[in-house]
Design a protein around this motif. Structure first.
Motif, mmCIF file in Angstrom:
data_model
loop_
_atom_site.group_PDB
_atom_site.id
_atom_site.type_symbol
_atom_site.label_atom_id
_atom_site.label_comp_id
_atom_site.label_asym_id
_atom_site.label_seq_id
_atom_site.Cartn_x
_atom_site.Cartn_y
_atom_site.Cartn_z
ATOM 1 N N LYS A 75 0.806 -1.216 0.000
ATOM 2 C CA LYS A 75 0.000 0.000 0.000
ATOM 3 C C LYS A 75 0.844 1.274 0.000
ATOM 4 O O LYS A 75 0.326 2.366 -0.248
ATOM 5 C CB LYS A 75 -0.909 0.017 1.234
ATOM 6 N N ASN A 132 -5.535 -5.019 -4.480
ATOM 7 C CA ASN A 132 -4.148 -4.632 -4.774
ATOM 8 C C ASN A 132 -3.283 -5.847 -5.117
ATOM 9 O O ASN A 132 -2.385 -6.240 -4.361
ATOM 10 C CB ASN A 132 -3.552 -3.868 -3.585
ATOM 11 N N TYR A 182 -2.049 -2.120 -7.595
ATOM 12 C CA TYR A 182 -3.284 -1.427 -7.234
ATOM 13 C C TYR A 182 -4.441 -1.837 -8.141
ATOM 14 O O TYR A 182 -5.426 -1.112 -8.264
ATOM 15 C CB TYR A 182 -3.093 0.091 -7.229
ATOM 16 N N SER A 191 -7.465 -4.421 -8.489
ATOM 17 C CA SER A 191 -8.280 -5.266 -7.617
ATOM 18 C C SER A 191 -9.247 -6.086 -8.457
ATOM 19 O O SER A 191 -9.637 -5.684 -9.557
ATOM 20 C CB SER A 191 -9.054 -4.413 -6.607
ATOM 21 N N ARG A 212 -8.781 -0.634 -11.537
ATOM 22 C CA ARG A 212 -7.740 0.175 -10.894
ATOM 23 C C ARG A 212 -8.224 1.614 -10.895
ATOM 24 O O ARG A 212 -8.481 2.207 -11.947
ATOM 25 C CB ARG A 212 -6.417 0.071 -11.661
ATOM 26 N N PHE A 250 -6.486 6.102 -7.187
ATOM 27 C CA PHE A 250 -6.483 5.927 -5.742
ATOM 28 C C PHE A 250 -5.737 7.044 -5.027
ATOM 29 O O PHE A 250 -5.946 7.274 -3.842
ATOM 30 C CB PHE A 250 -5.886 4.563 -5.378
ATOM 31 N N THR A 292 -1.839 9.270 -9.212
ATOM 32 C CA THR A 292 -2.091 8.124 -10.071
ATOM 33 C C THR A 292 -2.245 8.578 -11.524
ATOM 34 O O THR A 292 -3.057 9.449 -11.826
ATOM 35 C CB THR A 292 -3.355 7.379 -9.639
#
Length: 634
Positions: free
Chosen positions: A154, A263, A268, A270, A290, A293, A297
């Motif tokens: 993260k 992630n 990142y 999902s 994605r 986030f 980004t």
């Protein structure tokens, strides 16, 4: 979190209410002005003497009562431990982006140390604290702690790489917004920091990831059971299953299951899988996505497919006693891609907040069963341009019960255009939206949004919607450990040339809490909601208590030329209780008693209703640019 003596956390709710009333009669809390600005700037612990004096009075009264040779005194002496050490309370910066961290921009990250804590008995502010009783140790033994690799995935900074602006605080926010992490702190070791390198310490505290919710009606035998695991084997996988039974529907049971992998491999990206098998709704879907986030980004997108069976409610006529429905079945493939562009900055210590975002999306929908001729298989192609400015503040007791909450503020403007290639007709689409929010510890939070979207077919505008929303909540009022906020929410949805089967309701979160009627529908809706939420220091088995009162009003009308305000509003007034344990993944338990002065015709609702709910009524808008889409009408 404000300090509350640990013995109060274990005291039964009824006793605590009595004790609080007794203490309130024998002593009054004196509110003293405090200067916390200097301590906030220096990052030092803040001491709220008002809270401590208020708690001290309660503890002293409880001690005196426990020394009496009465049944209540003996009970208190057996239940309470008056020698439990106090936990130091740390202050909280109002703004998430701490100015002192900007001094470390572009320094090389020399070392990253990660400490993950179990949910019970530990403190993110005092790492020397350990569980000191059987129940805390037993709870932790049943919990699989988050792996350090999951925390590292993260983080927006890496070892032996330069530290980008905002990376520390954005990483802390991302950790805190992870469902299985209660709180997180990222600390720079100032003692070892040099002019060109830094050491970073990351601390996280889990929630007890295994949880769920449920309900049961003794009179009808209906029930619902939901079980969820938010952090399977400490790897961040989320599993949830729901089962409903003894339903008065064609089939007495319904089931649903959801699986999420968050992630994947530090990308990142999902994955979401859903399976829903209900009487009137069925879904099978798979998506990889994605999001944007963080502010920095560059790319976002998604690809997925879904298979849906649903039913559509038809407009009611005065003689209807039951709602009329039509069935719809379709498959859908969906893909989109977004690119964020930032402005150049010639100040290495400053990261510009504004971003220009470009997005494109393609949706392929194939209907195999339609209730009317207004449903056609089609390919919808959309493109959008947006401008976003966002940042975050930290506060507590907003929607949570004392945990740290990130409050998004900023501005988001977007323009969307598209073309729908249908089996029967073709048409264009245009839309635009603007939203903004501001926050201040003394001002509170204000959010506003306006959006409009419509299809255009042969110079005729159809399926249009104008959407307005404003939300405000006040600053936190504090009296000892009692805390109060007021919430105001106003919304308006106006359909323009909508199809007959496209109708709005005012049920529950759409307007009036606890209201339920499939016969009350329209195409234009206005609602106002007020709530006063009192967070108390009382707890029952670790579940903290909040009480609230509310008032809801909603107007509904049908037709393009009709005004909702010409109709008599539907109203609801009530009060209720919320129970929440922030260390568990169980949903908030809410019990509400509502009064409904005006009931719809041919309805089985009653003037007074007592019901349980776990769904939140208020929420933040994140100012995060999402996929281009058609304005929602529901």
């Amino acid at each position: 979190m404000p300090y509350m003596h640990p013995i109060l956390k274990s005291l039964p709710l009824a006793c605590l209410l009595c004790m609080a009333l007794l203490c309130a009669r024998t002593s009054r809390a004196q509110v003293q002005p405090q200067d916390t600005t200097r301590k906030q700037q220096q990052g030092l612990p803040q001491t709220d003497t008002t809270n401590q004096d208020f708690n001290t009075r309660i503890i002293e009264n409880l001690k005196q009562m426990s020394e009496r040779k009465t049944i209540m005194g003996k009970l208190l002496k057996a239940l309470l431990d008056f020698d439990t050490p106090e936990e130091e309370v740390y202050g909280m910066d109002a703004e998430l982006i701490r100015r002192e961290y900007e001094l470390h921009n572009f320094k090389v990250v020399r070392r990253i140390d990660i400490l993950t804590l179990d949910p019970f008995g530990y403190s993110i502010n005092d790492t020397a604290r350990v569980p000191d009783n059987f129940f805390e140790k037993a709870g932790n033994s049943l919990h699989v702690k988050t792996g350090r690799g999951e925390v590292r995935n993260k983080l927006l900074f890496r070892k032996n790489q330069p530290l980008e602006p905002l990376a520390l605080m954005e990483s802390e926010r991302l950790l805190r917004q992870t469902r299985h992490i209660l709180d997180a702190r990222i600390i720079v070791n100032e003692e070892t920091t040099t002019n060109d390198s830094v050491d970073v310490f990351v601390i996280t505290r889990d929630v007890f990831s295994l949880g769920g919710s449920g309900s049961f009606s003794p009179s009808s035998g209906k029930g619902r059971v939901t079980v969820r695991e938010l952090n399977f084997l400490g790897q961040g996988h989320q599993i949830e299953g729901t089962y409903k039974f003894n339903l008065d529907r064609p089939r007495p049971w319904e089931a649903a299951g959801y699986y999420t992998v968050d992630n994947i491999g530090r990308t990142y990206v999902s994955a979401d899988v859903a399976y829903v098998d209900e009487n009137y709704y069925k879904e099978k879907s798979l998506f990889l996505h994605r999001d944007f986030f963080t502010l920095n980004t560059k790319y976002a997108g998604a690809v997925g497919a879904s298979w849906i069976e649903d039913r559509v409610l038809f407009p009611s006529v005065p003689e209807d006693t039951v709602p009329r429905y039509g069935n719809v079945r379709y498959t859908r493939q969906d893909a989109w891609l977004g690119r964020s562009l930032k402005f150049k900055s010639y100040n290495l210590g400053y990261e510009p907040r504004g971003r220009v975002i470009l997005g494109a999306r393609v949706i392929n929908t194939n209907y195999t069963l339609t209730p009317t001729e207004n449903f056609q298989s089609n390919i919808l192609m959309l493109g959008s341009v947006g401008y976003s400015i966002r940042k975050y503040y930290k506060d507590r007791f907003v929607f949570g019960f004392g945990r740290t909450e990130d409050i998004p503020v900023g501005t988001l403007f977007s323009v969307t255009g598209g073309y729908q290639d249908g089996n029967i007709w073709d048409r264009r689409y245009v839309a635009s939206s603007l939203s903004f929010a501001k926050y201040g510890p003394a001002f509170g939070y204000l959010y506003s949004r306006v959006g409009y979207g419509t299809f255009i077919r042969d110079d005729r505008w159809e399926q249009g919607v104008l959407d307005l929303e404003t939300m405000y909540f006040t600053r936190l009022g504090e009296w000892g450990n009692w805390k109060l906020r007021h919430y105001l929410l106003g919304r308006g949805t106006f359909g323009i040339n909508r199809y007959p089967e496209e109708l709005l309701s005012i049920n529950n979160g759409n307007g009036v809490r606890g209201f339920r009627s499939d016969l009350v529908r329209g195409t234009r809706r206005v609602s106002f909601n007020y709530e006063a939420n009192l967070f108390t220091p009382l707890s029952l088995l670790g579940f903290r208590l909040a009480t609230f009162v509310y008032a809801d009003l909603a107007w509904l009308s049908y037709g393009n030329q009709s005004s909702p305000f010409k109709e008599k509003p539907y109203r609801s007034y009530g009060l209720g209780f919320r129970f929440r344990n922030e260390f568990l993944s169980f949903s908030t338990i809410q019990v509400t008693f509502g009064y409904y002065p005006q009931l719809p015709p041919n309805s089985n609702m009653r003037d007074f209703r007592l019901y349980e709910s776990s769904a939140p009524f208020y929420d933040f808008s994140n100012f995060q640019f999402s996929r281009p889409g058609v304005a929602e009408f529901y």
